[in-house]
Design an enzyme around this catalytic site. Sequence first.
Site, PDB file in Angstrom:
ATOM      1  N   HIS A 275       8.473  -4.446   0.596  1.00  0.00           N
ATOM      2  CA  HIS A 275       7.357  -4.562   1.137  1.00  0.00           C
ATOM      3  C   HIS A 275       7.010  -5.970   1.340  1.00  0.00           C
ATOM      4  O   HIS A 275       7.281  -6.821   0.381  1.00  0.00           O
ATOM      5  CB  HIS A 275       6.375  -3.705   0.621  1.00  0.00           C
ATOM      6  CG  HIS A 275       4.909  -3.811   1.422  1.00  0.00           C
ATOM      7  ND1 HIS A 275       3.951  -4.827   1.449  1.00  0.00           N
ATOM      8  CD2 HIS A 275       4.432  -2.590   2.282  1.00  0.00           C
ATOM      9  CE1 HIS A 275       3.128  -4.235   2.136  1.00  0.00           C
ATOM     10  NE2 HIS A 275       3.320  -3.191   2.733  1.00  0.00           N
TER      11      HIS A 275
ATOM     12  N   LYS B 103      -1.138   1.564  -1.538  1.00  0.00           N
ATOM     13  CA  LYS B 103      -1.410  -0.129  -2.267  1.00  0.00           C
ATOM     14  C   LYS B 103      -2.163   0.144  -3.699  1.00  0.00           C
ATOM     15  O   LYS B 103      -1.953   0.898  -4.263  1.00  0.00           O
ATOM     16  CB  LYS B 103      -1.960  -0.909  -1.403  1.00  0.00           C
ATOM     17  CG  LYS B 103      -1.313  -1.209  -0.059  1.00  0.00           C
ATOM     18  CD  LYS B 103      -1.567  -2.233   1.021  1.00  0.00           C
ATOM     19  CE  LYS B 103      -0.737  -2.423   2.039  1.00  0.00           C
ATOM     20  NZ  LYS B 103      -0.856  -3.310   3.067  1.00  0.00           N
TER      21      LYS B 103
ATOM     22  N   ALA C   1      -1.885   1.891   5.827  1.00  0.00           N
ATOM     23  CA  ALA C   1      -2.386   2.005   4.295  1.00  0.00           C
ATOM     24  C   ALA C   1      -4.095   1.823   4.553  1.00  0.00           C
ATOM     25  O   ALA C   1      -4.837   2.865   4.316  1.00  0.00           O
ATOM     26  CB  ALA C   1      -1.880   0.412   3.811  1.00  0.00           C
ATOM     27  N   SER C   2      -4.460   0.622   4.676  1.00  0.00           N
ATOM     28  CA  SER C   2      -6.078   0.342   4.766  1.00  0.00           C
ATOM     29  C   SER C   2      -6.762   1.400   5.594  1.00  0.00           C
ATOM     30  O   SER C   2      -7.913   1.860   5.371  1.00  0.00           O
ATOM     31  CB  SER C   2      -6.577  -0.974   5.145  1.00  0.00           C
ATOM     32  OG  SER C   2      -5.979  -1.444   6.408  1.00  0.00           O
TER      33      SER C   2
ATOM     34  N   GLY D  94      -1.451  -2.572  11.102  1.00  0.00           N
ATOM     35  CA  GLY D  94      -2.618  -2.519  11.883  1.00  0.00           C
ATOM     36  C   GLY D  94      -2.713  -1.261  12.676  1.00  0.00           C
ATOM     37  O   GLY D  94      -3.738  -1.074  13.656  1.00  0.00           O
TER      38      GLY D  94
ATOM     39  N   GLU E 106       7.333  -4.410  10.243  1.00  0.00           N
ATOM     40  CA  GLU E 106       5.925  -4.478  10.137  1.00  0.00           C
ATOM     41  C   GLU E 106       5.486  -5.926  10.068  1.00  0.00           C
ATOM     42  O   GLU E 106       5.963  -6.705   9.360  1.00  0.00           O
ATOM     43  CB  GLU E 106       5.338  -4.112   8.643  1.00  0.00           C
ATOM     44  CG  GLU E 106       5.187  -2.809   8.492  1.00  0.00           C
ATOM     45  CD  GLU E 106       4.139  -2.714   7.053  1.00  0.00           C
ATOM     46  OE1 GLU E 106       3.235  -1.922   7.079  1.00  0.00           O
ATOM     47  OE2 GLU E 106       4.617  -3.133   6.156  1.00  0.00           O
TER      48      GLU E 106
END
EC number: 5.3.1.1
Lengths: 231, 231, 231, 231
Positions: D93, D11, D201-202, D180, D141
């Site tokens: 995305h 990202k 990602a995060s 998540g 997702e």
Amino acid sequence: MKVPIILVNYKVYETSYGKRGLEMAKIVEKVALETSTEIIVAVPATMITRVAEMVSIPVYAQHVDGVPEGAHTGAITPELIKDAGARGSLLNHSEKRMRMDEMDDALKRMRKLGLESVVCVDRYELVAPMALLKPTAVLVEPPELIGSGISVSKARPEVITSAVDEIRKVEGVYLVAGAGITSGEDVYVAMKLGSDGVGAASAIMKAKEPQKVLLEFVNGAIRALEERGGR
Amino acid sequence: MKVPIILVNYKVYETSYGKRGLEMAKIVEKVALETSTEIIVAVPATMITRVAEMVSIPVYAQHVDGVPEGAHTGAITPELIKDAGARGSLLNHSEKRMRMDEMDDALKRMRKLGLESVVCVDRYELVAPMALLKPTAVLVEPPELIGSGISVSKARPEVITSAVDEIRKVEGVYLVAGAGITSGEDVYVAMKLGSDGVGAASAIMKAKEPQKVLLEFVNGAIRALEERGGR
Amino acid sequence: MKVPIILVNYKVYETSYGKRGLEMAKIVEKVALETSTEIIVAVPATMITRVAEMVSIPVYAQHVDGVPEGAHTGAITPELIKDAGARGSLLNHSEKRMRMDEMDDALKRMRKLGLESVVCVDRYELVAPMALLKPTAVLVEPPELIGSGISVSKARPEVITSAVDEIRKVEGVYLVAGAGITSGEDVYVAMKLGSDGVGAASAIMKAKEPQKVLLEFVNGAIRALEERGGR
Amino acid sequence: MKVPIILVNYKVYETSYGKRGLEMAKIVEKVALETSTEIIVAVPATMITRVAEMVSIPVYAQHVDGVPEGAHTGAITPELIKDAGARGSLLNHSEKRMRMDEMDDALKRMRKLGLESVVCVDRYELVAPMALLKPTAVLVEPPELIGSGISVSKARPEVITSAVDEIRKVEGVYLVAGAGITSGEDVYVAMKLGSDGVGAASAIMKAKEPQKVLLEFVNGAIRALEERGGR
């Protein structure tokens, strides 16, 4: 929806709204009644109620948004077009493309509301993917032929035959052909190649004698159906 | 357009269409007539004709596209909304943003057709740039307050005062404030800070007693105007 | 940014990337050094680092998004292009239009980061509105002439003179002209009409002898500046 | 592409570019080498070359446009990312949605260029339609869980099982689960439910100890594969 499917997309021509838009609907209705054929008109959102109140033929919107009811200024939702008197809507026209998720959102709500749906695609490769979302019909239109006067039937018959092959992979979805359809012969060929009907716009909306053109369209469709052993 | 400008954006709530949408228009008209104030309703495209035929208050569209007449399936053009009975339109609402060139295209055609226009912006820095395109009014709305019930008047009065400073750089364009306006006091403050009026949506459309809320709005506006020595 | 402003938009041609893209940058640098003129190259995002590491001329991105750092897959932020070695970016090119609020977001962050910015518009009426957002320069380009080989200087000189009038309403913003610029004479005329420079793409990127064309461009610019009493 | 598929979407976080972006790539490579597993990093377009030159793991772009080479300022084409050193790209995305026709255009060119492709969807109903376009993998997702720390594995396992059913209708396309995913257990469950891997990602990009989290991910994946009798 009944075969042959003949769909007149009003777009936004001078003849598409106001008094002239209503007169056009009357003309289409006349041909539909005389030939006992169903002919759909897809009119601007502002015209739905006026056209639907005046004629007995099915009236479609030209686009619906996938958003739910709520804070969506400017959106045209399935609920709005149903309330206005529409029986269904075009979606994803090459002049108004939508994202796949928005389309699925819209189609789910349209089914609940009992609205018909015609999803447009620009190539046969997208026929099966779109058909999996369960619209009433998929309309295949090579964009380079739209408004050209050169019909998909003559210039790119393989698009129609490939699209027919694709639609057969999914049950219960009609296949409509479009782009450059201007004569009864174009309609005849499109249906002989296996499509369930045609979409047209400028050929009718800009015609000097729209009634005559439309009558030819219907006759071409009926001839093809008879030869196919249908109707 | 008359000051105070009070604009009710129908958006697409359950109360925005069909019978309930028409009843709402009746309620708004009643308050407008009783208070001799102009109150604008911005309704879904499918509702314009029905509302415009039933009430005497000005009816706006919620969005218009900048494209000219022609092959633009699904577009809502200035010509279409005028034909339907609209007196003007919102443009560039935070829920329906437009590009600057499209807006200029739409505004040029709207002026020719005699249509009013309210261009929405989300920050005071865009007030002067948009005003240079010569809409009838610019509506400034911090998006984080839209539908929040916390009014721009109370939470961010500096947005209104800065917007008022900006609009004065361009002659002949009204400045309207919006976002979270829910009480007569909110309207009063917004106009005391120099705006020519307010825009509201959920506070009216979701109210149990929309007539009462709207009456408070008008009274707040009139009180502010009197204190400002206007009206 | 220095006058004359000469901006070469790489776009996405075969010559825009890889070995050929790097060779092009070398050619542009050579002309810049020989003529002691600043020439900007706006390259694809994937090329910024490679070009910036190899040549001393200013490298721009072709687009930046207005979103802040965070969960924005696929976004090209001001931070990203600065990190890659860019000195600035084009924004709102006719092939990559942006919304006004996104542009304001991007420009605010670009100023903080010390990045230059060239905002494109398709008509003179948008020059002042865009200039109010305080970019480094506004580039006016009638889209119908882009890539046509017919220059704005010859075909629509009034676009340049009107744009020059508009830019003067806002202090400290350069005005660049573009679309169809193919010869030194086109550059000369554009600058004699009051612009601070020109933007070009296909005339350089598709040229057999880009060095020769570019040298003509610079000479045209210098001649105009000398006659205007500048430089 | 090899199973287990572990895809780290950079990202546009503070850790996604510059020195920190490169360090992150080193960390990912270390885990990949130690565990003999393939781990993909999807980096900003400006970072592709730098990351690809420094590490041996596969580097993806986060987005590609469907337009062909030519006058497309700001576009990121398949040719550009391949030239930069990418092995493939994410497409569609939820933070960068694409139209179906654009996706088909991009995928056709990616296949010719030998690029891998991971098409994202937000619901299982879109898995088969997208798979018909023949990407390397489809990544499902639910957007409401993205970045939430609540994994699709725990909160909505039926999304994964339905997606697995759907992907089986089309031959030769992998199914990846995301949203998540924060622990090795999340990865384990997602793969036990039938997915070929996960996207995150995060959980990695914002982790204090990304190496540790990633190692857990890989171990979860390997454990699931062993129990499934794969690897």
